[in-house]
Design a protein around this motif. Structure first.
Motif, PDB file in Angstrom:
ATOM      1  N   LYS A 295     -87.284  39.425  51.692  1.00 39.01           N
ATOM      2  CA  LYS A 295     -87.593  39.906  50.349  1.00 39.01           C
ATOM      3  C   LYS A 295     -88.065  41.355  50.372  1.00 39.01           C
TER       4      LYS A 295
ATOM      5  N   TRP B 147     -85.204  43.681  51.056  1.00 40.39           N
ATOM      6  CA  TRP B 147     -84.348  43.796  49.888  1.00 40.39           C
ATOM      7  C   TRP B 147     -84.959  44.727  48.839  1.00 40.39           C
ATOM      8  N   LYS B 148     -86.234  44.540  48.598  1.00 38.34           N
ATOM      9  CA  LYS B 148     -86.894  45.340  47.557  1.00 38.34           C
ATOM     10  C   LYS B 148     -86.991  46.811  47.940  1.00 38.34           C
TER      11      LYS B 148
ATOM     12  N   CYS C 161     -81.963  46.999  53.356  1.00 36.89           N
ATOM     13  CA  CYS C 161     -81.569  45.727  53.953  1.00 36.89           C
ATOM     14  C   CYS C 161     -80.124  45.820  54.458  1.00 36.89           C
TER      15      CYS C 161
ATOM     16  N   TRP D 287     -76.991  37.895  44.261  1.00 36.35           N
ATOM     17  CA  TRP D 287     -77.899  38.753  43.488  1.00 36.35           C
ATOM     18  C   TRP D 287     -77.397  38.821  42.047  1.00 36.35           C
TER      19      TRP D 287
ATOM     20  N   GLU E 209     -88.837  37.723  42.513  1.00 37.28           N
ATOM     21  CA  GLU E 209     -89.141  39.037  43.079  1.00 37.28           C
ATOM     22  C   GLU E 209     -87.885  39.868  43.322  1.00 37.28           C
ATOM     23  N   THR E 210     -86.819  39.223  43.736  1.00 37.55           N
ATOM     24  CA  THR E 210     -85.607  39.945  44.138  1.00 37.55           C
ATOM     25  C   THR E 210     -84.447  39.777  43.170  1.00 37.55           C
TER      26      THR E 210
ATOM     27  N   GLY F 208     -80.603  47.003  45.156  1.00 43.87           N
ATOM     28  CA  GLY F 208     -79.624  45.956  45.414  1.00 43.87           C
ATOM     29  C   GLY F 208     -78.247  46.520  45.724  1.00 43.87           C
TER      30      GLY F 208
ATOM     31  N   ASN G  51     -78.459  48.110  49.219  1.00 43.94           N
ATOM     32  CA  ASN G  51     -78.380  47.041  50.220  1.00 43.94           C
ATOM     33  C   ASN G  51     -76.934  46.591  50.419  1.00 43.94           C
TER      34      ASN G  51
END
Length: 623
Positions: A10, A13-14, A18, A39, A67-68, A283, A286
């Motif tokens: 997580k 990712w944030k 990632c 996502w 959160e993601t 996102g 990533n």
């Protein structure tokens, strides 16, 4: 059900860093089934659907991590080759819609577009020697001669010559051809899954899936492995600048502009009818950083050529005054894309030492191949579009016009030290009514073939790594088309055989002679002798190695006149010998041209549209 994402997953990712997202997202085969993750932060609900549940979105709902914005689910009883998609809804009463998996490792053959569960593990690589030596083989001081290939149209099979070769068949046909021709690398036009053949692969819907047109992912691994075992590097065209609007793809993925920009002035690339990635979203970063990592990690790719870099760098690229807004500093630089390109280069070089990155960048942007820590973009090489445009513009001139414009040949050396360059004769130069290379010059057919031999000798003699699109090496006479094979029957004719033999010999000379690759960017590696003025359209220059005595002399006659009594140059103590004459009968020429004299009285005579390469005799006898 608990989320399948760890806390470190997580956080990664944030942060937008990632680069191993490909091991978390999509469909991961696990011991008790398949773990799915997608996502879609703005979706009201998401389900996995497929043949296993009769495409019923009520049966396998996913759980959202707030959160993601990532939805996850584990499904037992399914395994490799299972067809699936994601069903998304934007509200309790909204109609559902289907999307392919952005991270799918495999997809159906177009026009179908479902994702396929696929386990990438288990392939036995045999390229250990190549991987250990890659950094040395691909260093700046080594020869890099790239054969650009569109796999669907290089060669075909079948009664009507209209069936694709598979990845494994290509391994057994393309690789020996590339080796025999002397190229060091193949560059594959995009092989990530794409629905529309005429896009040539540049409008991608399956960024993580090698196209199923030629086989499955492990078949593609086999192709790369065989390339490496035969000493050939594999470069892949990569398209992080834009994506198509196909409904099953990334566009409006969760019914909002997710992968693309929400701002209409930044969202669309109108030249290609596509959307531009929103590089400011973690996102998206990533997704793209992980994708670059994935190809190099899972498929042992040796280099990534980033398509359309210029379109990424500028907010006003191909836009009118009212169609874009300046950045926060008032300029036209696309700051988020610039940061992404720098982060991409830092990550890929850190994770995979010896990997090469190439920028197709057509403007005068400074520092494309300057390291990121010196405020550059961090690419290893930039395509030298200026050299390519000047050279092809010059070769298309009549002989009389050439004598009035020698700067087209001499000017590129004025900026040769500014970047690390690849000289590209790519697919873009032989489509859309631009003519194949052999027909670009004026004159009758024998003169056009002579000009092509001259052009290729200049190409290999000029500083910079080399890239040649398939078919050019045997003088393909038709513009390239993605829906048919190259015209291999042309090799039944002497002139075409001659061009192929010349390219083979130029590749061998390029690899064997350090003068042609050791000092591409170093001013000590090049010296002009004749600038096309005293003898109109006749140029000569030296290429030098780290050992100055190890040099070659190129003499190029771009005129339609015989050249007689042309002085080799004031090189006392050096006795030269011709090692390549483009007018050799072996290459399809007239067998005219030669060298005579001793010491300071050495001269050559040449036919129109011809080239000579000379080397000191002492070096020849020493080797």
């Amino acid at each position: 059900m608990d989320t399948i994402l760890s806390e470190s997953d997580k956080e990664c990712w944030k942060e937008g860093s990632c680069y191993n997202a490909h091991s978390l997202m999509g469909a991961q085969v696990v011991e008790d089934g398949v773990a799915f993750a997608v996502w879609a932060p703005h979706a009201h609900s998401v389900s996995v659907v497929g043949e296993f549940n009769e495409w019923d979105g009520r049966r396998n709902p996913m759980q959202k991590d707030e959160e993601t914005g990532i939805w996850t689910a584990k499904i037992s009883g399914i395994d490799q080759w299972t067809l699936y998609k994601f069903e998304l809804k934007t509200g309790a009463e909204a109609p559902p819609f289907l999307k392919s998996d952005p991270y799918a490792y495999a997809m159906e053959v177009r026009p179908k577009n479902a994702s396929l569960v696929y386990d990438l593990s288990g392939f036995e690589w045999g390229d250990e020697e190549w991987m250990e030596e890659r950094g040395n083989r691909q260093s700046f001081q080594k020869p890099i001669s790239i054969y650009e290939v569109h796999l669907a149209s290089w060669r075909r099979k079948g009664a009507d010559n209209n069936e694709y070769l598979s990845y494994r068949e290509l391994a057994h046909e393309l690789i020996p051809y590339v080796n025999d021709s002397g190229f060091t690398h193949v560059e594959l036009m995009p092989i990530a899954e794409h629905p529309y053949d005429p896009s040539w692969g540049y409008q991608v819907t399956g960024y993580y899936a090698p196209t199923s047109r030629f086989g499955d992912p492990k078949d593609f691994m086999y192709f790369v492995d065989e390339c490496h075992k035969n000493g050939i590097g594999v470069i892949m065209d990569w398209v992080p600048g834009h994506f198509p609007k196909d409904e099953q793809g990334l566009q409006m993925f969760d019914s909002t502009p997710l992968y693309e920009y929400g701002d209409p002035q930044k969202r669309e690339q109108k030249d290609w009818g596509t959307y531009i990635f929103d590089y400011g979203k973690n996102g998206v970063r990533n997704f793209l950083l992980s994708n670059a990592h994935y190809w190099c990690d899972k498929y042992h790719i040796d280099g990534l050529r980033v398509d359309a870099v210029a379109s990424m760098l500028y907010l006003d690229y191909s836009k009118g005054p009212e169609e874009w807004s300046p950045n926060k500093y008032g300029g036209n630089e696309h700051l988020e894309a610039i940061r992404f390109l720098k982060d991409f280069n830092v990550m890929i070089h850190r994770e995979f030492p010896g990997i090469l990155t190439f920028a197709e960048e057509s403007t005068s942007w400074a520092g494309v191949t300057t390291p990121v820590h010196h405020d550059g973009l961090g690419f290893d090489y930039k395509w030298n579009m200026g050299w390519m445009n000047d050279t092809l513009e010059y070769i298309q001139k009549s002989a009389g016009q050439r004598s009035n414009d020698p700067n087209k040949i001499t000017f590129p050396m004025m900026y040769n030290e500014s970047e690390n360059f690849v000289l590209p004769f790519s697919h873009d130069e032989v489509v859309h009514l631009k003519k194949p290379l052999v027909w670009k010059s004026s004159g009758d057919e024998p003169e056009q073939f002579a000009n092509l031999r001259l052009l290729f000798t200049y190409f290999y003699g000029h500083p910079g790594k080399k890239l040649l699109f398939m078919g050019g090496e045997f003088a393909e006479t038709s513009e390239w088309a993605e829906d048919r094979s190259l015209h291999w029957h042309l090799l039944e004719h002497n002139r075409h055989q001659g061009i192929k033999k010349l390219v083979d010999d130029l590749n061998a000379l390029y690899k064997y002679e350090p003068a042609l690759h050791q000092l591409d960017k170093d001013p000590a590696g090049f010296e002009w002798i004749a600038l096309g003025k005293e003898r109109p359209s006749v140029f000569s220059f030296l290429r030098k190695a780290q050992n100055p005595a190890d040099h070659l002399l190129f003499i190029l006659n771009f005129s339609d006149q015989n050249v007689e009594n042309f002085s080799v140059g004031p090189f006392q103590g050096e006795q030269y010998e011709i090692i390549l004459n483009t007018e050799s009968e072996y290459y399809g020429g007239t067998n005219e041209g030669g060298h005579y004299g001793l010491g300071a009285n050495q001269h050559v005579w040449m036919e129109p549209f011809s080239a000579l390469v000379l080397k000191p005799i002492q070096q020849i006898s020493d080797k």
